[in-house]
Design an enzyme around this catalytic site. Sequence first.
Site, PDB file in Angstrom:
ATOM      1  N   ARG A   1     -17.191  20.507  18.411  1.00 50.14           N
ATOM      2  CA  ARG A   1     -17.300  19.537  17.783  1.00 50.14           C
ATOM      3  C   ARG A   1     -18.846  18.891  17.870  1.00 50.14           C
ATOM      4  O   ARG A   1     -19.676  18.749  18.899  1.00 50.14           O
ATOM      5  CB  ARG A   1     -16.658  18.211  18.255  1.00 50.14           C
ATOM      6  CG  ARG A   1     -16.866  16.881  17.970  1.00 50.14           C
ATOM      7  CD  ARG A   1     -16.073  15.811  18.188  1.00 50.14           C
ATOM      8  NE  ARG A   1     -14.818  16.030  17.333  1.00 50.14           N
ATOM      9  CZ  ARG A   1     -13.798  14.734  17.196  1.00 50.14           C
ATOM     10  NH1 ARG A   1     -14.070  13.635  17.667  1.00 50.14           N
ATOM     11  NH2 ARG A   1     -12.764  14.893  16.497  1.00 50.14           N
TER      12      ARG A   1
ATOM     13  N   HIS B   1     -13.660  18.177   8.757  1.00 47.07           N
ATOM     14  CA  HIS B   1     -12.705  17.975   9.746  1.00 47.07           C
ATOM     15  C   HIS B   1     -11.321  18.766   9.645  1.00 47.07           C
ATOM     16  O   HIS B   1     -10.175  17.884   9.443  1.00 47.07           O
ATOM     17  CB  HIS B   1     -12.356  16.568  10.137  1.00 47.07           C
ATOM     18  CG  HIS B   1     -11.894  16.100  11.531  1.00 47.07           C
ATOM     19  ND1 HIS B   1     -11.664  17.224  12.429  1.00 47.07           N
ATOM     20  CD2 HIS B   1     -11.515  15.016  12.214  1.00 47.07           C
ATOM     21  CE1 HIS B   1     -11.184  16.634  13.586  1.00 47.07           C
ATOM     22  NE2 HIS B   1     -11.046  15.236  13.216  1.00 47.07           N
TER      23      HIS B   1
ATOM     24  N   GLN C   1      -7.941  18.253  11.540  1.00 47.05           N
ATOM     25  CA  GLN C   1      -7.443  16.947  11.253  1.00 47.05           C
ATOM     26  C   GLN C   1      -6.551  17.080  10.005  1.00 47.05           C
ATOM     27  O   GLN C   1      -5.170  16.499  10.123  1.00 47.05           O
ATOM     28  CB  GLN C   1      -8.414  15.833  11.097  1.00 47.05           C
ATOM     29  CG  GLN C   1      -7.645  14.382  10.383  1.00 47.05           C
ATOM     30  CD  GLN C   1      -6.947  13.822  11.798  1.00 47.05           C
ATOM     31  OE1 GLN C   1      -7.420  13.902  12.952  1.00 47.05           O
ATOM     32  NE2 GLN C   1      -5.657  13.303  11.612  1.00 47.05           N
TER      33      GLN C   1
ATOM     34  N   ASP D   1     -10.256   5.756   6.603  1.00 44.53           N
ATOM     35  CA  ASP D   1     -10.672   6.171   7.883  1.00 44.53           C
ATOM     36  C   ASP D   1     -11.982   5.274   8.270  1.00 44.53           C
ATOM     37  O   ASP D   1     -12.197   4.254   7.536  1.00 44.53           O
ATOM     38  CB  ASP D   1     -11.438   7.452   7.689  1.00 44.53           C
ATOM     39  CG  ASP D   1     -12.029   8.250   8.929  1.00 44.53           C
ATOM     40  OD1 ASP D   1     -11.781   7.711  10.163  1.00 44.53           O
ATOM     41  OD2 ASP D   1     -12.788   9.240   8.865  1.00 44.53           O
TER      42      ASP D   1
ATOM     43  N   CYS E   1      -6.791   9.098  10.573  1.00 41.97           N
ATOM     44  CA  CYS E   1      -6.851  10.081  11.641  1.00 41.97           C
ATOM     45  C   CYS E   1      -7.166   9.553  12.937  1.00 41.97           C
ATOM     46  O   CYS E   1      -6.907   9.947  13.907  1.00 41.97           O
ATOM     47  CB  CYS E   1      -8.057  11.026  11.258  1.00 41.97           C
ATOM     48  SG  CYS E   1      -9.665  10.120  11.293  1.00 41.97           S
TER      49      CYS E   1
ATOM     50  N   ARG F   1      -1.594  16.776  15.640  1.00 43.98           N
ATOM     51  CA  ARG F   1      -2.965  17.495  15.913  1.00 43.98           C
ATOM     52  C   ARG F   1      -2.604  18.639  16.926  1.00 43.98           C
ATOM     53  O   ARG F   1      -3.058  19.719  16.791  1.00 43.98           O
ATOM     54  CB  ARG F   1      -3.934  16.296  16.502  1.00 43.98           C
ATOM     55  CG  ARG F   1      -4.609  15.483  15.853  1.00 43.98           C
ATOM     56  CD  ARG F   1      -5.332  16.092  14.714  1.00 43.98           C
ATOM     57  NE  ARG F   1      -6.400  17.223  14.947  1.00 43.98           N
ATOM     58  CZ  ARG F   1      -7.726  16.518  15.535  1.00 43.98           C
ATOM     59  NH1 ARG F   1      -8.001  15.364  15.510  1.00 43.98           N
ATOM     60  NH2 ARG F   1      -8.703  17.380  16.116  1.00 43.98           N
TER      61      ARG F   1
HETATM   62  N1   CP Z   1      -8.773  12.045  14.852  1.00 48.43           N
HETATM   63  C1   CP Z   1      -9.863  12.694  15.756  1.00 48.43           C
HETATM   64  O1   CP Z   1     -10.374  13.889  15.465  1.00 48.43           O
HETATM   65  O2   CP Z   1      -9.889  11.846  16.942  1.00 48.43           O
HETATM   66  P1   CP Z   1     -10.874  12.155  18.030  1.00 48.43           P
HETATM   67  O3   CP Z   1     -12.120  11.767  17.588  1.00 48.43           O
HETATM   68  O4   CP Z   1     -10.343  11.306  19.327  1.00 48.43           O
HETATM   69  O5   CP Z   1     -10.718  13.550  18.403  1.00 48.43           O
HETATM   70  N1  NVA Z   2     -14.994  10.051  10.309  1.00 51.52           N
HETATM   71  C1  NVA Z   2     -14.847  10.041  11.535  1.00 51.52           C
HETATM   72  C2  NVA Z   2     -13.544  10.694  12.132  1.00 51.52           C
HETATM   73  C3  NVA Z   2     -13.357  10.582  13.434  1.00 51.52           C
HETATM   74  C4  NVA Z   2     -12.244  11.258  13.965  1.00 51.52           C
HETATM   75  C5  NVA Z   2     -16.197  10.299  12.196  1.00 51.52           C
HETATM   76  O1  NVA Z   2     -16.772  11.393  11.843  1.00 51.52           O
HETATM   77  O2  NVA Z   2     -16.524   9.586  13.265  1.00 51.52           O
END
Ligand code: CP
Ligand code: NVA
Length: 305
Positions: free
Chosen positions: A107, A134, A137, A222, A261, A289
């Site tokens: 990530r 993502h 997700q 989101d 998400c 997930r």
């Molecule tokens: N939705 C999601 O990716 O959550 P986290 O940031 O907690 O991994």
């Molecule tokens: N759009 C958000 C998603 C978090 C899971 C971010 O990138 O922070």
Amino acid sequence: MRHFLNLSNAGADAIAAMLDDALTRKQARAGWPKGKVDADAPLSGRVLAMIFEKNSTRTRVSFDMAIRQLGGKSIVMEAGQMQLGRGETVADTARVLSGYVDAIMIRTDDHAKVEEMAHYASVPVINGLTDASHPCQIMADLLTIIESGKSLPGLKVAWLGDGNNVLASIVEAAGLMHFDVVAACPQGFQPEEEAITRASGRARVVADPREAVEGADIVVTDTWISMGQAQADAKLAAMMPYQVDAALMAHAKPDAKFLHCLPAHRGEEVTPDVIDGAQSLIWAEAENRLHAQKAVLRWCFGQIG
Ligand code: CP
Ligand code: NVA
């Protein structure tokens, strides 16, 4: 080598096969203790390394449990505690980790870093979120939609708010799985044109939130401020008309479902009555997930598709 950097790395047939597999495995172990390994332990002996350059709750724990339930093990690393955080290159990290583990999930911020990781790694690399997309997700979102009894082709999905990484992967899924996305985003916060073209004509961006939600089967939003973005009052003000509340949901189909998400900001992108209401599928979506990622891991190891 199978890398899961975006949904198109797998393609429509493999995505459909992964969703099938996820549902079958989920049903097969219903009621089991979470730490019990699936009967066939298909990834026995495999180790997944996870690198986090950004915060995470769901991605971290669901991937960790996913590899355990498949019979494998994980190593979770904060980038700041790795030499990566002191300037060791992504390329060198990829080559070193490839000698120790069987797959890498990362990530990070810049999508180019996951591409570089995949280029230099000799094991599968999985995108656990970048500023651009993502995909893990969206695998869970598709699974949740199917589980709710809706089929993907022809579905109308409404997106409200920021034209961000999650939207980019929904749009990519639309092109692959033949559903339509209408995204309502304020001026200045629309998705990149390049992200929209990935939907092969199945996505469009509008300014009016009601236009997006009219007749929708699925309503998604989101956070307005993604990780790495500065908290800006001007952005929050621009987003306010795109808040998903009961009045907006009333424009969707009566049996429409709400997805997010998570993490959520009640009172910003969504009101508490909607996210905690009868149309919301957020807890199933979060749990999925785990089930979706088990399928992604199995796909990476050539066991699906
Ligand atoms: N939705 C999601 O990716 O959550 P986290 O940031 O907690 O991994
Ligand atoms: N759009 C958000 C998603 C978090 C899971 C971010 O990138 O922070």
